[in-house]
Design a protein around this motif. Sequence first.
Motif, PDB file in Angstrom:
ATOM      1  N   GLN A 149      -1.544  25.606   4.949  1.00 24.10           N
ATOM      2  CA  GLN A 149       0.432  24.802   5.146  1.00 24.10           C
ATOM      3  C   GLN A 149       0.743  25.042   6.744  1.00 24.10           C
ATOM      4  N   ALA A 150       0.435  23.969   7.405  1.00 26.14           N
ATOM      5  CA  ALA A 150       0.680  23.790   8.335  1.00 26.14           C
ATOM      6  C   ALA A 150       2.053  24.921   9.447  1.00 26.14           C
ATOM      7  N   GLN A 151       1.377  25.363  10.080  1.00 24.00           N
ATOM      8  CA  GLN A 151       2.602  26.500  10.762  1.00 24.00           C
ATOM      9  C   GLN A 151       2.213  26.774  12.459  1.00 24.00           C
ATOM     10  N   LEU A 152       3.865  26.075  13.208  1.00 20.77           N
ATOM     11  CA  LEU A 152       3.762  26.956  14.872  1.00 20.77           C
ATOM     12  C   LEU A 152       4.794  27.945  14.641  1.00 20.77           C
ATOM     13  N   VAL A 153       4.263  29.262  15.502  1.00 18.23           N
ATOM     14  CA  VAL A 153       5.361  29.483  15.357  1.00 18.23           C
ATOM     15  C   VAL A 153       5.135  30.292  17.390  1.00 18.23           C
ATOM     16  N   GLU A 154       6.542  29.677  17.778  1.00 20.75           N
ATOM     17  CA  GLU A 154       7.041  30.305  19.630  1.00 20.75           C
ATOM     18  C   GLU A 154       7.141  31.222  19.579  1.00 20.75           C
ATOM     19  N   SER A 155       6.723  31.542  20.816  1.00 17.97           N
ATOM     20  CA  SER A 155       7.141  33.368  20.974  1.00 17.97           C
ATOM     21  C   SER A 155       7.254  33.955  22.502  1.00 17.97           C
ATOM     22  N   GLY A 156       7.886  34.568  22.786  1.00 18.66           N
ATOM     23  CA  GLY A 156       8.025  34.784  24.420  1.00 18.66           C
ATOM     24  C   GLY A 156       8.810  34.613  25.740  1.00 18.66           C
ATOM     25  N   GLY A 157       9.727  33.728  24.792  1.00 19.65           N
ATOM     26  CA  GLY A 157      11.145  33.838  25.746  1.00 19.65           C
ATOM     27  C   GLY A 157      11.916  34.188  25.647  1.00 19.65           C
ATOM     28  N   GLY A 158      13.294  34.365  27.113  1.00 16.54           N
ATOM     29  CA  GLY A 158      13.844  34.945  26.906  1.00 16.54           C
ATOM     30  C   GLY A 158      14.440  35.098  28.120  1.00 16.54           C
ATOM     31  N   LEU A 159      15.443  36.079  28.354  1.00 22.54           N
ATOM     32  CA  LEU A 159      16.561  35.578  30.111  1.00 22.54           C
ATOM     33  C   LEU A 159      15.513  36.956  31.154  1.00 22.54           C
ATOM     34  N   VAL A 160      15.440  35.837  32.089  1.00 21.95           N
ATOM     35  CA  VAL A 160      14.511  35.586  33.269  1.00 21.95           C
ATOM     36  C   VAL A 160      15.479  35.716  34.505  1.00 21.95           C
ATOM     37  N   GLN A 161      15.295  35.993  35.553  1.00 24.35           N
ATOM     38  CA  GLN A 161      16.118  35.932  36.708  1.00 24.35           C
ATOM     39  C   GLN A 161      15.668  34.506  37.849  1.00 24.35           C
ATOM     40  N   ALA A 162      16.336  33.646  38.177  1.00 20.16           N
ATOM     41  CA  ALA A 162      15.884  32.795  38.905  1.00 20.16           C
ATOM     42  C   ALA A 162      14.629  32.783  39.986  1.00 20.16           C
ATOM     43  N   GLY A 163      13.294  32.406  39.682  1.00 24.86           N
ATOM     44  CA  GLY A 163      12.246  32.702  40.713  1.00 24.86           C
ATOM     45  C   GLY A 163      11.004  33.720  39.662  1.00 24.86           C
ATOM     46  N   GLY A 164      11.238  33.871  38.632  1.00 31.61           N
ATOM     47  CA  GLY A 164      10.466  34.285  38.134  1.00 31.61           C
ATOM     48  C   GLY A 164       9.538  33.707  36.760  1.00 31.61           C
ATOM     49  N   SER A 165       8.571  34.274  36.162  1.00 34.30           N
ATOM     50  CA  SER A 165       7.643  33.747  35.373  1.00 34.30           C
ATOM     51  C   SER A 165       7.714  34.146  33.878  1.00 34.30           C
ATOM     52  N   LEU A 166       7.177  33.137  32.880  1.00 33.20           N
ATOM     53  CA  LEU A 166       7.112  33.827  31.477  1.00 33.20           C
ATOM     54  C   LEU A 166       5.940  32.546  31.576  1.00 33.20           C
ATOM     55  N   ARG A 167       5.670  33.395  30.095  1.00 33.63           N
ATOM     56  CA  ARG A 167       4.436  32.957  29.365  1.00 33.63           C
ATOM     57  C   ARG A 167       4.679  32.490  27.691  1.00 33.63           C
ATOM     58  N   LEU A 168       5.391  31.422  27.036  1.00 36.48           N
ATOM     59  CA  LEU A 168       5.071  31.168  26.432  1.00 36.48           C
ATOM     60  C   LEU A 168       3.981  31.066  24.732  1.00 36.48           C
ATOM     61  N   SER A 169       4.495  31.409  24.004  1.00 38.37           N
ATOM     62  CA  SER A 169       3.444  31.044  22.757  1.00 38.37           C
ATOM     63  C   SER A 169       3.412  30.551  21.540  1.00 38.37           C
ATOM     64  N   CYS A 170       2.628  30.003  21.071  1.00 34.24           N
ATOM     65  CA  CYS A 170       2.408  29.259  20.814  1.00 34.24           C
ATOM     66  C   CYS A 170       1.384  29.365  19.396  1.00 34.24           C
ATOM     67  N   ALA A 171       1.635  30.023  18.414  1.00 36.47           N
ATOM     68  CA  ALA A 171       0.603  30.594  17.464  1.00 36.47           C
ATOM     69  C   ALA A 171       0.602  29.502  16.150  1.00 36.47           C
ATOM     70  N   LEU A 172      -0.634  29.092  16.442  1.00 34.56           N
ATOM     71  CA  LEU A 172      -0.897  27.575  15.111  1.00 34.56           C
ATOM     72  C   LEU A 172      -1.619  28.560  13.209  1.00 34.56           C
ATOM     73  N   SER A 173      -1.420  27.958  12.913  1.00 36.60           N
ATOM     74  CA  SER A 173      -2.101  28.154  11.783  1.00 36.60           C
ATOM     75  C   SER A 173      -2.343  26.888  10.998  1.00 36.60           C
ATOM     76  N   GLY A 174      -3.251  27.025  10.121  1.00 37.63           N
ATOM     77  CA  GLY A 174      -3.079  25.350   8.825  1.00 37.63           C
ATOM     78  C   GLY A 174      -3.357  24.877   9.785  1.00 37.63           C
ATOM     79  N   LEU A 175      -3.982  24.229  10.966  1.00 31.27           N
ATOM     80  CA  LEU A 175      -3.827  23.257  11.758  1.00 31.27           C
ATOM     81  C   LEU A 175      -5.211  23.384  12.291  1.00 31.27           C
ATOM     82  N   SER A 176      -5.950  22.149  12.321  1.00 31.21           N
ATOM     83  CA  SER A 176      -7.678  21.671  13.171  1.00 31.21           C
ATOM     84  C   SER A 176      -7.111  19.842  13.627  1.00 31.21           C
ATOM     85  N   ARG A 177      -8.060  20.430  14.745  1.00 23.86           N
ATOM     86  CA  ARG A 177      -8.114  18.964  15.487  1.00 23.86           C
ATOM     87  C   ARG A 177      -6.948  18.190  15.666  1.00 23.86           C
TER      88      ARG A 177
END
Length: 122
Positions: free
Chosen positions: A1-29
């Motif tokens: 079963q196809a699934q996408l799960v995001e993570s990595g969001g949050g509260l940050v100050q202007a000028g900062g950085s974030l790396r968001l992740s999207c974990a994939l399962s059941g998906l090919s091509r």
Amino acid sequence: QAQLVESGGGLVQAGGSLRLSCALSGLSRYAIAWFRQTPGKEREFVAAITWSGRDTYYANFAKGRFTISKNSAKTTVYLQIDNLRPEDTAVYLCAADRTNLPSSSPRIYDYWGQGTQVTVSS
């Protein structure tokens, strides 16, 4: 079963950085894209990457501060956001397109994650 799960969001100050992740399962091509959404507005295309990872696409506003990438195992797609601005505040969602032809239109995407909240304070 196809699934996408995001993570990595949050509260940050202007000028900062974030790396968001999207974990994939059941998906090919599938091409994977990141969109963002704020209340009362349509989903806005941010960036996309083809299954191989060779080709990437960005919305004009995203060029220079946003970087989309995927790991070598093709199980996770990342969105690096640098120099965050208050106007970047939104729910960020990843989506999968079975044609592997990325588009800025949310209508062509077949599967969506639930989203991760990014809040940028000034």
